[in-house]
Scaffold this motif. Structure first.
Motif, PDB file in Angstrom:
ATOM      1  N   ASP A  72      51.206  25.423  42.146  1.00 13.67           N
ATOM      2  CA  ASP A  72      51.030  24.312  41.196  1.00 13.67           C
ATOM      3  C   ASP A  72      50.232  23.158  41.789  1.00 13.67           C
ATOM      4  OD1 ASP A  72      52.348  25.423  38.996  1.00 13.67           O
ATOM      5  OD2 ASP A  72      54.309  24.818  39.775  1.00 13.67           O
ATOM      6  N   MET A  73      49.124  23.493  42.452  1.00 12.25           N
ATOM      7  CA  MET A  73      48.269  22.448  43.017  1.00 12.25           C
ATOM      8  C   MET A  73      47.576  21.712  41.883  1.00 12.25           C
ATOM      9  SD  MET A  73      46.352  24.267  46.182  1.00 12.25           S
ATOM     10  CE  MET A  73      47.230  25.012  47.522  1.00 12.25           C
ATOM     11  N   PHE A  74      47.242  20.450  42.135  1.00 12.87           N
ATOM     12  CA  PHE A  74      46.460  19.686  41.169  1.00 12.87           C
ATOM     13  C   PHE A  74      45.012  20.129  41.315  1.00 12.87           C
ATOM     14  CE2 PHE A  74      49.845  16.438  42.163  1.00 12.87           C
ATOM     15  CZ  PHE A  74      50.524  16.615  40.969  1.00 12.87           C
ATOM     16  N   TYR A  75      44.438  20.635  40.245  1.00  6.64           N
ATOM     17  CA  TYR A  75      43.043  21.056  40.358  1.00  6.64           C
ATOM     18  C   TYR A  75      42.143  20.101  39.596  1.00  6.64           C
ATOM     19  CZ  TYR A  75      44.667  23.663  36.177  1.00  6.64           C
ATOM     20  OH  TYR A  75      45.238  24.032  34.995  1.00  6.64           O
ATOM     21  N   PRO A  76      40.900  19.997  40.041  1.00  4.19           N
ATOM     22  CA  PRO A  76      40.235  20.887  40.985  1.00  4.19           C
ATOM     23  C   PRO A  76      40.715  20.668  42.424  1.00  4.19           C
ATOM     24  CG  PRO A  76      38.773  19.084  40.441  1.00  4.19           C
ATOM     25  CD  PRO A  76      39.989  18.950  39.559  1.00  4.19           C
ATOM     26  N   VAL A  77      40.683  21.763  43.176  1.00  3.60           N
ATOM     27  CA  VAL A  77      40.968  21.731  44.601  1.00  3.60           C
ATOM     28  C   VAL A  77      39.633  21.968  45.306  1.00  3.60           C
ATOM     29  CG1 VAL A  77      42.191  22.838  46.509  1.00  3.60           C
ATOM     30  CG2 VAL A  77      43.308  22.633  44.277  1.00  3.60           C
ATOM     31  N   VAL A  78      39.283  21.079  46.220  1.00  2.68           N
ATOM     32  CA  VAL A  78      38.030  21.209  46.961  1.00  2.68           C
ATOM     33  C   VAL A  78      38.366  21.688  48.370  1.00  2.68           C
ATOM     34  CG1 VAL A  78      35.960  20.031  47.793  1.00  2.68           C
ATOM     35  CG2 VAL A  78      36.999  19.341  45.609  1.00  2.68           C
ATOM     36  N   LYS A  79      37.678  22.758  48.778  1.00  5.26           N
ATOM     37  CA  LYS A  79      37.968  23.378  50.064  1.00  5.26           C
ATOM     38  C   LYS A  79      36.678  23.548  50.852  1.00  5.26           C
ATOM     39  CE  LYS A  79      40.455  27.387  51.771  1.00  5.26           C
ATOM     40  NZ  LYS A  79      40.722  28.767  51.503  1.00  5.26           N
ATOM     41  N   ILE A  80      36.711  23.192  52.131  1.00  5.70           N
ATOM     42  CA  ILE A  80      35.615  23.440  53.054  1.00  5.70           C
ATOM     43  C   ILE A  80      36.188  24.298  54.174  1.00  5.70           C
ATOM     44  CG2 ILE A  80      33.979  22.440  54.699  1.00  5.70           C
ATOM     45  CD1 ILE A  80      33.882  19.932  52.940  1.00  5.70           C
ATOM     46  N   LYS A  81      35.642  25.495  54.318  1.00  7.55           N
ATOM     47  CA  LYS A  81      36.180  26.510  55.233  1.00  7.55           C
ATOM     48  C   LYS A  81      37.665  26.698  54.892  1.00  7.55           C
ATOM     49  CE  LYS A  81      32.708  26.334  58.769  1.00  7.55           C
ATOM     50  NZ  LYS A  81      32.278  27.572  59.341  1.00  7.55           N
ATOM     51  N   ASP A  82      38.573  26.433  55.844  1.00 10.76           N
ATOM     52  CA  ASP A  82      40.006  26.632  55.580  1.00 10.76           C
ATOM     53  C   ASP A  82      40.727  25.329  55.265  1.00 10.76           C
ATOM     54  OD1 ASP A  82      39.873  29.391  55.985  1.00 10.76           O
ATOM     55  OD2 ASP A  82      40.115  29.158  58.158  1.00 10.76           O
ATOM     56  N   GLU A  83      39.982  24.250  55.127  1.00  8.46           N
ATOM     57  CA  GLU A  83      40.574  22.927  54.937  1.00  8.46           C
ATOM     58  C   GLU A  83      40.503  22.470  53.480  1.00  8.46           C
ATOM     59  OE1 GLU A  83      42.595  19.805  56.521  1.00  8.46           O
ATOM     60  OE2 GLU A  83      41.804  21.449  57.728  1.00  8.46           O
ATOM     61  N   ILE A  84      41.641  22.086  52.927  1.00  8.69           N
ATOM     62  CA  ILE A  84      41.665  21.479  51.592  1.00  8.69           C
ATOM     63  C   ILE A  84      41.289  20.009  51.785  1.00  8.69           C
ATOM     64  CG2 ILE A  84      43.106  20.807  49.637  1.00  8.69           C
ATOM     65  CD1 ILE A  84      44.808  23.334  50.231  1.00  8.69           C
ATOM     66  N   VAL A  85      40.180  19.585  51.174  1.00  4.21           N
ATOM     67  CA  VAL A  85      39.689  18.221  51.370  1.00  4.21           C
ATOM     68  C   VAL A  85      39.824  17.363  50.116  1.00  4.21           C
ATOM     69  CG1 VAL A  85      38.150  18.786  53.275  1.00  4.21           C
ATOM     70  CG2 VAL A  85      37.305  18.928  50.937  1.00  4.21           C
ATOM     71  N   GLY A  86      40.337  17.940  49.056  1.00  2.00           N
ATOM     72  CA  GLY A  86      40.551  17.173  47.835  1.00  2.00           C
ATOM     73  C   GLY A  86      41.368  17.965  46.852  1.00  2.00           C
ATOM     74  N   GLU A  87      42.211  17.250  46.117  1.00  2.00           N
ATOM     75  CA  GLU A  87      43.061  17.914  45.127  1.00  2.00           C
ATOM     76  C   GLU A  87      43.269  16.957  43.956  1.00  2.00           C
ATOM     77  OE1 GLU A  87      47.519  19.874  45.007  1.00  2.00           O
ATOM     78  OE2 GLU A  87      46.634  19.467  46.953  1.00  2.00           O
ATOM     79  N   GLY A  88      42.986  17.430  42.739  1.00  2.00           N
ATOM     80  CA  GLY A  88      43.177  16.613  41.543  1.00  2.00           C
ATOM     81  C   GLY A  88      42.025  15.665  41.296  1.00  2.00           C
ATOM     82  N   ASN A  89      41.904  14.665  42.128  1.00  2.00           N
ATOM     83  CA  ASN A  89      40.829  13.672  42.026  1.00  2.00           C
ATOM     84  C   ASN A  89      40.225  13.498  43.421  1.00  2.00           C
ATOM     85  OD1 ASN A  89      39.149  11.671  41.090  1.00  2.00           O
ATOM     86  ND2 ASN A  89      40.713  10.088  41.073  1.00  2.00           N
ATOM     87  N   PRO A  90      39.342  14.410  43.837  1.00  2.00           N
ATOM     88  CA  PRO A  90      38.826  14.392  45.205  1.00  2.00           C
ATOM     89  C   PRO A  90      38.046  13.110  45.526  1.00  2.00           C
ATOM     90  CG  PRO A  90      37.607  15.957  43.857  1.00  2.00           C
ATOM     91  CD  PRO A  90      38.730  15.448  43.019  1.00  2.00           C
ATOM     92  N   LYS A  91      38.171  12.673  46.767  1.00  2.00           N
ATOM     93  CA  LYS A  91      37.506  11.452  47.238  1.00  2.00           C
ATOM     94  C   LYS A  91      36.266  11.830  48.050  1.00  2.00           C
ATOM     95  CE  LYS A  91      40.908   8.878  45.742  1.00  2.00           C
ATOM     96  NZ  LYS A  91      41.042   9.251  44.378  1.00  2.00           N
ATOM     97  N   LEU A  92      35.133  11.254  47.670  1.00  2.00           N
ATOM     98  CA  LEU A  92      33.879  11.551  48.370  1.00  2.00           C
ATOM     99  C   LEU A  92      33.970  11.228  49.861  1.00  2.00           C
ATOM    100  CD1 LEU A  92      31.079  10.418  45.912  1.00  2.00           C
ATOM    101  CD2 LEU A  92      31.562  12.733  46.701  1.00  2.00           C
ATOM    102  N   LYS A  93      34.580  10.120  50.198  1.00  2.00           N
ATOM    103  CA  LYS A  93      34.670   9.694  51.594  1.00  2.00           C
ATOM    104  C   LYS A  93      35.329  10.777  52.459  1.00  2.00           C
ATOM    105  CE  LYS A  93      35.494   5.265  53.771  1.00  2.00           C
ATOM    106  NZ  LYS A  93      36.121   3.959  53.645  1.00  2.00           N
ATOM    107  N   THR A  94      36.378  11.395  51.953  1.00  2.00           N
ATOM    108  CA  THR A  94      37.081  12.451  52.677  1.00  2.00           C
ATOM    109  C   THR A  94      36.183  13.678  52.842  1.00  2.00           C
ATOM    110  OG1 THR A  94      39.147  11.669  51.695  1.00  2.00           O
ATOM    111  CG2 THR A  94      39.186  13.865  52.681  1.00  2.00           C
ATOM    112  N   ILE A  95      35.476  14.036  51.788  1.00  2.00           N
ATOM    113  CA  ILE A  95      34.580  15.195  51.828  1.00  2.00           C
ATOM    114  C   ILE A  95      33.409  14.926  52.773  1.00  2.00           C
ATOM    115  CG2 ILE A  95      33.042  16.661  50.450  1.00  2.00           C
ATOM    116  CD1 ILE A  95      35.084  16.087  48.092  1.00  2.00           C
TER     117      ILE A  95
END
Length: 107
Positions: A72-95
């Motif tokens: 039940d993850m909040f989507y969209p889920v943004v993933k780079i390689k094996d790391e989840i870098v955003g969920e629901g409302n991804p932040k550009l700074k984190t990505i």
């Protein structure tokens, strides 16, 4: 950087029940692709969209799509390689920060 880095956006046509006032997964994918292309000009990355209810045959993408549903993850889920870098409302700074770990330079 040896090869192209893939940023994967997992989502669905239907909005996440907890994300009612946020953009759709597809809109987030398009926004993210445009923002990253502007920030990391002429660098080797691609942004891929995966529909969690209709994933591609790629076993890793299929498994993670199922995990998004099962957990039940909040989507969209943004993933780079094996790391989840955003969920629901991804932040550009984190990505951006995650991409910099792989040698990408902001322009």
């Amino acid at each position: 950087m040896d090869k192209e880095l893939e940023i994967t956006v997992y989502g669905a046509e239907v909005l996440c029940p907890s994300c009612v006032n946020l953009p759709s997964s597809k809109e987030t994918y398009e926004w993210l692709e445009a923002a990253l292309t502007r920030k990391f000009i002429n660098q080797a990355f691609k942004v891929t969209y995966v529909d969690i209810f209709n994933p591609p045959e790629d076993s890793l993408k299929k498994e993670f799509a199922q995990r998004v549903i099962d957990e039940d993850m909040f989507y969209p889920v943004v993933k780079i390689k094996d790391e989840i870098v955003g969920e629901g409302n991804p932040k550009l700074k984190t990505i951006y920060a995650e991409m910099e770990k792989y040698g990408f330079k902001q322009m």
